[in-house]
Design an enzyme around this catalytic site. Structure first.
Site, PDB file in Angstrom:
ATOM      1  CB  SER A  54      -0.907   0.014   1.236  1.00 26.99           C
ATOM      2  OG  SER A  54      -1.585   1.257   1.284  1.00 26.99           O
ATOM      3  CB  SER A 106      -2.674   4.529   1.979  1.00 28.32           C
ATOM      4  OG  SER A 106      -3.527   4.170   0.925  1.00 28.32           O
ATOM      5  CE  LYS A 148     -11.568  -1.728  -0.763  1.00 33.22           C
ATOM      6  NZ  LYS A 148     -11.709  -1.056  -2.050  1.00 33.22           N
ATOM      7  CG  ASN A 164     -12.971   3.264   0.969  1.00 28.07           C
ATOM      8  OD1 ASN A 164     -13.793   3.840   1.675  1.00 28.07           O
ATOM      9  ND2 ASN A 164     -12.368   3.864  -0.038  1.00 28.07           N
ATOM     10  CG  ASP A 168     -13.274   2.854  -3.462  1.00 25.37           C
ATOM     11  OD1 ASP A 168     -12.246   3.542  -3.271  1.00 25.37           O
ATOM     12  OD2 ASP A 168     -13.325   1.636  -3.241  1.00 25.37           O
ATOM     13  N   GLY A 185     -15.004  -5.123 -15.692  1.00 25.85           N
ATOM     14  CA  GLY A 185     -14.891  -5.593 -14.316  1.00 25.85           C
ATOM     15  C   GLY A 185     -16.259  -5.640 -13.667  1.00 25.85           C
ATOM     16  CB  ALA A 186     -18.481  -7.716 -12.546  1.00 29.91           C
ATOM     17  N   GLY A 203     -15.768  -4.992  -6.611  1.00 26.90           N
ATOM     18  CA  GLY A 203     -16.082  -3.835  -5.770  1.00 26.90           C
ATOM     19  C   GLY A 203     -15.803  -2.511  -6.472  1.00 26.90           C
ATOM     20  CE1 TYR A 212      -1.592   2.096  -6.027  1.00 29.66           C
ATOM     21  CE2 TYR A 212      -3.957   1.976  -6.430  1.00 29.66           C
ATOM     22  CZ  TYR A 212      -2.878   1.762  -5.616  1.00 29.66           C
ATOM     23  OH  TYR A 212      -3.078   1.205  -4.386  1.00 29.66           O
ATOM     24  N   GLY A 221      -4.893   5.368 -12.466  1.00 27.73           N
ATOM     25  CA  GLY A 221      -5.494   5.071 -11.163  1.00 27.73           C
ATOM     26  C   GLY A 221      -4.961   5.898  -9.999  1.00 27.73           C
TER      27      GLY A 221
HETATM   28  P1  NAP Z   1     -12.238  -7.466  -7.088  1.00 27.54           P
HETATM   29  O1  NAP Z   1     -13.518  -7.194  -6.380  1.00 27.54           O
HETATM   30  O2  NAP Z   1     -11.367  -8.596  -6.648  1.00 27.54           O
HETATM   31  O3  NAP Z   1     -12.610  -7.685  -8.666  1.00 27.54           O
HETATM   32  C1  NAP Z   1     -11.616  -8.021  -9.574  1.00 27.54           C
HETATM   33  C2  NAP Z   1     -12.197  -7.904 -10.992  1.00 27.54           C
HETATM   34  O4  NAP Z   1     -11.116  -8.026 -11.924  1.00 27.54           O
HETATM   35  C3  NAP Z   1     -13.199  -9.005 -11.345  1.00 27.54           C
HETATM   36  O5  NAP Z   1     -14.210  -8.436 -12.146  1.00 27.54           O
HETATM   37  C4  NAP Z   1     -12.332  -9.996 -12.162  1.00 27.54           C
HETATM   38  O6  NAP Z   1     -13.064 -10.743 -13.099  1.00 27.54           O
HETATM   39  C5  NAP Z   1     -11.444  -9.030 -12.886  1.00 27.54           C
HETATM   40  N1  NAP Z   1     -10.178  -9.612 -13.348  1.00 27.54           N
HETATM   41  C6  NAP Z   1      -9.144 -10.062 -12.577  1.00 27.54           C
HETATM   42  N2  NAP Z   1      -8.130 -10.476 -13.378  1.00 27.54           N
HETATM   43  C7  NAP Z   1      -8.527 -10.274 -14.662  1.00 27.54           C
HETATM   44  C8  NAP Z   1      -7.926 -10.499 -15.929  1.00 27.54           C
HETATM   45  N3  NAP Z   1      -6.691 -11.018 -16.039  1.00 27.54           N
HETATM   46  N4  NAP Z   1      -8.610 -10.153 -17.040  1.00 27.54           N
HETATM   47  C9  NAP Z   1      -9.846  -9.621 -16.947  1.00 27.54           C
HETATM   48  N5  NAP Z   1     -10.478  -9.388 -15.771  1.00 27.54           N
HETATM   49  C10 NAP Z   1      -9.824  -9.719 -14.649  1.00 27.54           C
HETATM   50  O7  NAP Z   1     -11.281  -6.200  -7.084  1.00 27.54           O
HETATM   51  P2  NAP Z   1     -11.722  -4.653  -7.003  1.00 27.54           P
HETATM   52  O8  NAP Z   1     -11.745  -4.219  -5.599  1.00 27.54           O
HETATM   53  O9  NAP Z   1     -12.957  -4.499  -7.830  1.00 27.54           O
HETATM   54  O10 NAP Z   1     -10.464  -3.944  -7.696  1.00 27.54           O
HETATM   55  C11 NAP Z   1     -10.239  -4.017  -9.094  1.00 27.54           C
HETATM   56  C12 NAP Z   1      -9.024  -3.190  -9.467  1.00 27.54           C
HETATM   57  O11 NAP Z   1      -9.267  -1.804  -9.204  1.00 27.54           O
HETATM   58  C13 NAP Z   1      -7.751  -3.543  -8.672  1.00 27.54           C
HETATM   59  O12 NAP Z   1      -6.658  -3.562  -9.549  1.00 27.54           O
HETATM   60  C14 NAP Z   1      -7.590  -2.409  -7.693  1.00 27.54           C
HETATM   61  O13 NAP Z   1      -6.233  -2.146  -7.377  1.00 27.54           O
HETATM   62  C15 NAP Z   1      -8.178  -1.248  -8.484  1.00 27.54           C
HETATM   63  N6  NAP Z   1      -8.670  -0.200  -7.587  1.00 27.54           N
HETATM   64  C16 NAP Z   1      -8.054   1.008  -7.658  1.00 27.54           C
HETATM   65  C17 NAP Z   1      -8.470   2.042  -6.827  1.00 27.54           C
HETATM   66  C18 NAP Z   1      -7.778   3.362  -6.905  1.00 27.54           C
HETATM   67  O14 NAP Z   1      -7.886   4.151  -5.963  1.00 27.54           O
HETATM   68  N7  NAP Z   1      -7.104   3.673  -7.995  1.00 27.54           N
HETATM   69  C19 NAP Z   1      -9.535   1.845  -5.916  1.00 27.54           C
HETATM   70  C20 NAP Z   1     -10.168   0.589  -5.885  1.00 27.54           C
HETATM   71  C21 NAP Z   1      -9.712  -0.438  -6.726  1.00 27.54           C
HETATM   72  P3  NAP Z   1     -13.755 -12.165 -12.690  1.00 27.54           P
HETATM   73  O15 NAP Z   1     -15.104 -11.805 -12.153  1.00 27.54           O
HETATM   74  O16 NAP Z   1     -13.795 -12.916 -13.963  1.00 27.54           O
HETATM   75  O17 NAP Z   1     -12.857 -12.796 -11.658  1.00 27.54           O
END
Ligand code: NAP
Length: 283
Positions: A19, A21, A70, A91, A106, A132-133, A135, A224, A245
């Site tokens: 992290s 942060s 979370k 979060n 978020d 994506g689907a 959080g 990011y 990001g």
């Molecule tokens: P999550 O709930 O674990 O969901 C992960 C998602 O990514 C699922 O939809 C998964 O698909 C998909 N996925 C994983 N690997 C993949 C691949 N190789 N190809 C295509 N799809 C893939 O995670 P989350 O909390 O939503 O976070 C998602 C991303 O957003 C992370 O990288 C996180 O670091 C980023 N994020 C950034 C911030 C920021 O402040 N910039 C804030 C929050 C999150 P399936 O359903 O098929 O498994």
């Protein structure tokens, strides 16, 4: 004369050592000369409920909560804010008197750079594709619905999860398309958002071809690490404008800092550049 008690906050997750942060909050704290500290707490999911419930008996003012805790933070809170309720995850946990409040920044964090850089009018006049689907995708969807995006397409590697997310909201202008059609689905889209974990350090890059996307469009990648993901590199190659990001990370951290330390973090002091330099030094 006795010193006032320092305000302590931090981020918890499992793992949490990656992290950034603490770097950001510590930079703000030092610049604002606040008597406080922001650290990281590695909390195993099996211990998370106990740790969250114990917060009230500590001098910790609040916590940012990251993957995979979370949902547990949401369950442990005495009360959740409407922003957390909409997403079903927290979060942030912070203390308010005797109560532990669960919140989520978020939606706000995603929307702030979008409005600032892309602008309201563009969003109101263009189709948006969310990839994506999980959080993060839920937060993105919440923000786009608030802004009033006219057409939203959800794509996810596991089709069923995209379909469920679209069905939960149940409005005709929001629908899922099969993952197999992803390269066609972005044809005509003004904004493509990667809210999946693809492209993150250690993961494969997002398997998406931006060839069909208009060069007048935008790509917003929530990932990011690295700063410039393979998707952002591809977008730049096609002349498509980009948001990374890191901007969301900073925008979601700002309201956290205010909740933990009682004032807004300082602006215009190079926090973004400091994080970019730090992340580049880690590559
Ligand atoms: P999550 O709930 O674990 O969901 C992960 C998602 O990514 C699922 O939809 C998964 O698909 C998909 N996925 C994983 N690997 C993949 C691949 N190789 N190809 C295509 N799809 C893939 O995670 P989350 O909390 O939503 O976070 C998602 C991303 O957003 C992370 O990288 C996180 O670091 C980023 N994020 C950034 C911030 C920021 O402040 N910039 C804030 C929050 C999150 P399936 O359903 O098929 O498994």
């Amino acid at each position: 004369m006795s010193q006032p008690i320092a305000k302590i906050a931090g981020v918890c997750g499992w793992p949490v050592h990656h992290s950034i942060s603490p770097k950001l909050h510590t930079y703000w704290l030092r610049a604002a000369k606040i008597n406080g500290a922001y650290t990281m707490f590695a909390v195993h999911p099996h211990e998370a409920n106990y740790a969250f419930k114990s917060l009230k008996r500590t001098t910790i003012t609040g916590l940012n909560v990251t993957i995979p805790l979370k949902s547990q933070a949401y369950e442990a809170a005495d009360e959740v804010t409407p922003d957390a309720q909409k997403l079903g995850v927290c979060n942030i946990l912070y203390k308010s008197g005797e109560r532990l409040i669960g919140h989520n920044t978020d939606v706000e964090g995603f929307a702030a750079p979008l409005i600032e850089q892309v602008g309201h009018r563009f969003i109101l006049n263009n189709t948006v594709v969310i990839i994506g689907a999980g959080g993060a995708a839920r937060a993105v969807l919440g923000a786009l619905l608030q802004v009033g995006a006219p057409e939203i397409i959800i794509l996810n590697r596991t089709d069923e999860r995209a379909e469920n997310l679209a069905a939960n909201v149940n409005i005709p202008s929001l629908y899922a398309r099969p993952w197999a059609d992803r390269n066609q689905a972005i044809f005509g889209a003004g904004l493509v958002i990667n809210a999946s974990a693809a492209g993150m350090k250690g993961n494969p890059g997002l398997d998406l071809d931006l060839e069909n996307m208009s060069p007048d469009g935008w790509v917003y990648d929530l990932v990011y690490t690295p700063i410039e993901t393979p998707l952002l590199k591809q977008a730049k190659k096609h002349g498509i404008k980009t948001i990374g990001g890191l901007d969301m990370l900073i925008a979601q951290a700002r309201p956290s800092y205010k909740l933990f330390f009682g004032e807004h973090p300082p602006r215009g002091i190079g926090a973004r550049e400091m994080l970019i330099n730090y992340l580049r030094s880690q590559q």
